[in-house]
Design an enzyme around this catalytic site. Sequence first.
Site, short mmCIF file in Angstrom:
data_model
loop_
_atom_site.label_atom_id
_atom_site.label_comp_id
_atom_site.label_asym_id
_atom_site.label_seq_id
_atom_site.Cartn_x
_atom_site.Cartn_y
_atom_site.Cartn_z
N GLU A 32 0.85 5.16 37.25
CA GLU A 32 1.72 4.08 36.78
C GLU A 32 0.99 2.75 36.85
O GLU A 32 1.05 1.93 35.92
CB GLU A 32 2.99 4.00 37.63
CG GLU A 32 4.10 4.90 37.22
CD GLU A 32 5.35 4.66 38.06
OE1 GLU A 32 6.31 5.42 37.88
OE2 GLU A 32 5.36 3.74 38.89
N GLY A 90 25.21 -16.92 5.81
CA GLY A 90 24.15 -17.24 4.86
C GLY A 90 23.82 -16.05 3.98
O GLY A 90 24.31 -14.93 4.20
N GLY A 126 18.69 -12.09 3.99
CA GLY A 126 17.29 -12.43 4.21
C GLY A 126 17.03 -13.83 4.69
O GLY A 126 15.88 -14.24 4.82
N ILE A 127 18.09 -14.61 4.98
CA ILE A 127 17.91 -16.01 5.37
C ILE A 127 17.56 -16.16 6.85
O ILE A 127 17.17 -17.23 7.29
CB ILE A 127 19.17 -16.83 5.03
CG1 ILE A 127 18.89 -18.33 5.00
CG2 ILE A 127 20.29 -16.51 6.00
CD1 ILE A 127 17.97 -18.76 3.91
N GLY A 128 17.72 -15.07 7.64
CA GLY A 128 17.34 -15.13 9.06
C GLY A 128 18.50 -15.12 10.02
O GLY A 128 18.34 -15.50 11.18
N LYS A 129 19.68 -14.66 9.58
CA LYS A 129 20.85 -14.65 10.46
C LYS A 129 20.63 -13.74 11.66
O LYS A 129 20.92 -14.11 12.80
CB LYS A 129 22.09 -14.19 9.68
CG LYS A 129 22.42 -15.03 8.46
CD LYS A 129 23.67 -14.55 7.75
CE LYS A 129 23.51 -13.16 7.16
NZ LYS A 129 22.50 -13.11 6.08
#
Length: 948
Positions: free
Chosen positions: A91, A218, A221-224
Site C-alpha cells: 500500500e 442555461g 453545454g454552457i457549463g451548468k
Amino acid sequence: MASSSHPYASLTNPEIKYDVFLSFGGEDTRESFTSHLYSALSRETVETFIDDDLRRGDEISQSLLDAIEASSISIIIFSERYASSRWCLDELLKILECKKEYAQIVVPVFYRVDPSHVRKQTGNFGDSFLKLGERFPDKMQSWRNALTEAADLSGFDSRVVSPESALIEEIVNAILKRLDDTFHRENEDLVGVRLPMKEIESLLRTGSTNVYKLGIWGIGGIGKTTIAGAIFNKISRHFSGSYFARNVREAEETCRLGDLRQQLLSTLLNDGNVKNFLNTDLNFQSRRLTRKKVLIVFDDVDHPRQIKILVGRLDLFASGSRIIITTRDRQVLANCGVDEVYQMEELVDDDALRLFSRHAFGGDHPHESHTELACKTIKYARGVPLALEVLGRYLYGKTREVWENAKSKWETAPPKGIQDALKISYDGLDDKEQNIFLDIACFFIDEDRDTATKFLDDCEFFATSGIDVLVDKHLITISVLNKIEMHDLLRAMGREIVRQESTNDPGKRSRLWHHKEGTEAIQGISLDMSKVKDINLHPNTFTKMPNLRILKFYSSMNEENKCKMSYFQGPGFTEVRYLHWHGYPLKLLPSNIHPEKLVLLEMPHSNIEQLFDSVQDYGKLNQIITAAFNFFSKTPTPSLTQHLNNLVILNLSGCKNLQSLPARIHLKLLKELDLSGCSKLKRLPEISPGNITTMHLDGTALEELPSSIECLSKLSHLGLADCKSLKSLPSGLCKLKSLDVLIIDGCSNLQRLPEELGNLEALDILHAIGTSITEVPPSIVRLKTVRGIYFGRNKGLSLPITFSVDGLQNLRDLNLNDCGIMGLPESLGLLSSVTKLHLEGNNFERLPESIIQLSNLERLFIRYCERLQSLPKLPCNLLSLDAHHCTALESLPDLFPSSDESYLRTLYLSDNFKLDRNEIRGIVKGALQKIQLLATARLKEAREKVCR
C-alpha cells in the site's frame, strides 16, 4: 467551463472518489485509534476509504489499489507492527507512486512509534520489518526506500500531541485545510468559473438557517453541471449529508430513476439497507431526512415530477439544507419553487480562447501559426464550453487545410457532438413549438417579437405562449428592444434539422435560406440579396410553392434591386402571410395574393405604385407598411384606413409625395405612427384616443398639431424635428401624462413653448436646438423628472426664471450653447444634480458665484464666451473645464489647490490672450503636480485604453 464529471482532471489522472484513504496495520489500531479517526473524519463529511475486511494472504487486491488512486489524500498510520505486513508496505509503495504521478497528498501519523525508527527501520518497528524481509528479500530495498521517504514527510506524532482526542482533532483540522487547498488548486484549472462561483455562493447564503433552493439555468453545454460540481466539491463537507444526482433526465428516460433514488437515500441516510421501494414508502424515508442538514444537486432536470419521485417535497429537509437544480428549462425551476435562478453566461473571449487552446493545442495559448484560425473558431463557438471542447478535440494535431475545411463545413452543419447536446431542448418541444423554433432559426432572428408573434399566431402555431416556452428553455432570448435573439449554435442546430428533412434535395425541405428551385414542401424562403448575383425569376416560380408562408428577399447591404422578372403567373402566394421584398421589381403586387392573410408587408426601395386593385381586402394587414409608399402620388382613400383596424404600426416614412391623410384616423390598435420624411404633408388628421405610444413626424410640412393630440394618454415619444413650418405647440400637449421625450430640434419657425410645459410630469428629455424660441416658460422649473434640457442655437434666448431647490431635481445635462445669453440667474447653483453644463458662445461677462454649489458638476463648457472676464471659484468635483477662446478672460480661480481636493483632469485655455503669463505658468506647474499625483492611479487605465 468543462462539463465532465470531474472538472478538468488531467488526461492521466483517475477520477477522484474519496477525500482520504486510510492505510494502517489492522492488528495494532483497527479497533482503537484508526476507528476513532475514521469516525471523526466522517462526522466532518470527509469521504474516507477504510478497508473493513480482515486481511488474509499477501497480495494486495486491485480494488484497494484503485481506491488509493481515487483518493485526494492518503493518511499512513505507522504503528509498531505496520512493517510486519506485506499488504501495508505494498500500500505504501502505491501511495508514494500516486504522490509522484498525481501529486497525491501524503500525511504520516506516527502512532506510539518513534519517527526515526520508521525512517531507519530500527527498534521494534525495525525488528518486525526484518522478519518480513526474510520472506521477501527481493522487495526489501524498495520497502526501505519507501519507509524512509514517508518518514521524512511532515506529519503527526502521538508522543508530541496528547491526549489521543486532541491528536485526532488536530489531524482532522489539518485534513480539512488540505482538502480546501486541494479544491482551490483544482479550481485553478477550471476556466471561467471564479466569478460564477462567487455569485452562486453568495446566492446560496451559506450562513442562513432556512432551506434554500437554487436553480442554475442555461442552454446545453454552457457549463451548468461543471459549476454545480465545483460548488458541491467546495461546500459539501459543511453538511451532514450530501449527494450529486447526475443526469436525472437520462435516468428517467432509461428507467433508472428508482435506482438513482436508492443511491441518493442510501448515501444521505448512511444506510446500506435502503431498498428500491414503492412511492408509497417515500414519506417514511423523507421523514428520516428531516433530521439531517443536507446538500443535494439534481443535475439536468427537465420535469418537476423527477424531483418528486426522488425525494418527495423539497421543503421537508432540515434547516440549513441547500438544494441545487440544474436545468435547461426555467419553467421547471418555477414549478419546483426555487428561491433564486442563476443564469449561466457564455465565456468571455479570453477564457474561451484558453479553454479551446487546452483541447486544440495542449496548452493555454494557440500556436502562433494558428492564432487567426483559433480566433475564428472561438467566434463560431460563441463562448459555449462544450462547443469549444468538441471543436478543440476535433482540430487537435490537424493541418491548416483541415482547419479551413472544417470551418466551412460547420457554417452549414455543426459537429454532431454539439448538435446532439443542443437538440435535447428542441426534442422536448411539442410540434407547434418546434415549428416556431424552426421559423425563428430560419427567418425571424432580430425581428420584433410582436411582429413574429402575430405572424406565427396567424399560422396557428399559438406563438404567444410558444415563444415564452422557447425563452424558458433558453432557445431564444428577447432583447431590451423587444427583438428575438438566438445563439449562433442554436440557429445552426435549427437549420441543420431542416437540412436533414432532405439532405440531397433542398427543394423538399420545409424552409430555404439560399436561392434554390422550389417545390410544394417549401413553407418559407429567406434570401439576402446582397450575397447573390442578379436573379431572373420565371413567372411560374412560385406556382410550385403552394404552401409558401414566408417570402423574405432582403438586402443586408441595402443594395439596389437584383431580381428580374416581368410578371407573375399561376396561383402562387395564396398562403403568404409574411412578404418582405427589397427592390420589388413590379408596379403591382401579385393579383393572386390574399391580403386578408397578410400579417406583414414590407416593400422597401420598390417600384410599386399601387398595392392592390381594390382596398376591400385589407382586413388582416395588421402590422407594418413601410417605405414602399415612396411612390404614393395621391391621398389614401378613407376606405384604406377603415380596413386597417388591426394595424399596430403604420410606417409611411419617406413618402415624399404624400400630401394629406383622411380627416380622421380610427386605428384603435395602432401603437406607432411614422410619417417622418413626408415632406409635403401639411396637416395631421384628428386622431381618436387609443394606444399610440410613438409618433415620428420629423421632417414634415406640418404647421400645427391637431387639438386631439391631448387625448393620446399613452403617448411617450413625440418627434417633430425639422418641422420648419411648425409655428406653435397646442396647450393641450401639456396634458400628456406619459410623454417622456419631446424633440423639436430644427423647428426654425417655432417661437414659443406652451406656458404650462411644467405639467409634463413624466418628461425625461426636451430637445429644442435650433428653434426661434426666445423665452423659456417659468413653469419649466416644475419638471421634476427631466434629465436633459437642450436649448442650443436659440439666438436671443433669455432666462427670466428663478430656479428652486425643489425644481429640476433630476436635471443632469443643461445645454444653452450659442443662445446669446446676456446673463445667468444667480439661482443657477440650485441645480444640484447637474453634471454637464454647456454655456458655449454666449454673451455674459461673469458666471454666478453660486456655481460653486453645483457639487455634482463634472464638465463645464464656456468656450467662445468672448465677453467673459473672470471665473468664480468652481466646484472641487469638476473634471473638465473648456475655456478655449474666452478672449476677454483676465484671471482664473485657484484651479489646483495644494490639497488633493480638486479632481480637475482636463483644462483648455488656448487663445486666451489677456491671461497673465505668470498665472499661466502657475497653472501649468499646478497641473504637473496634479498629473504626478494621478499618474500611478491612472497608469493601468491608460494601458487598458491603449490596448483597446
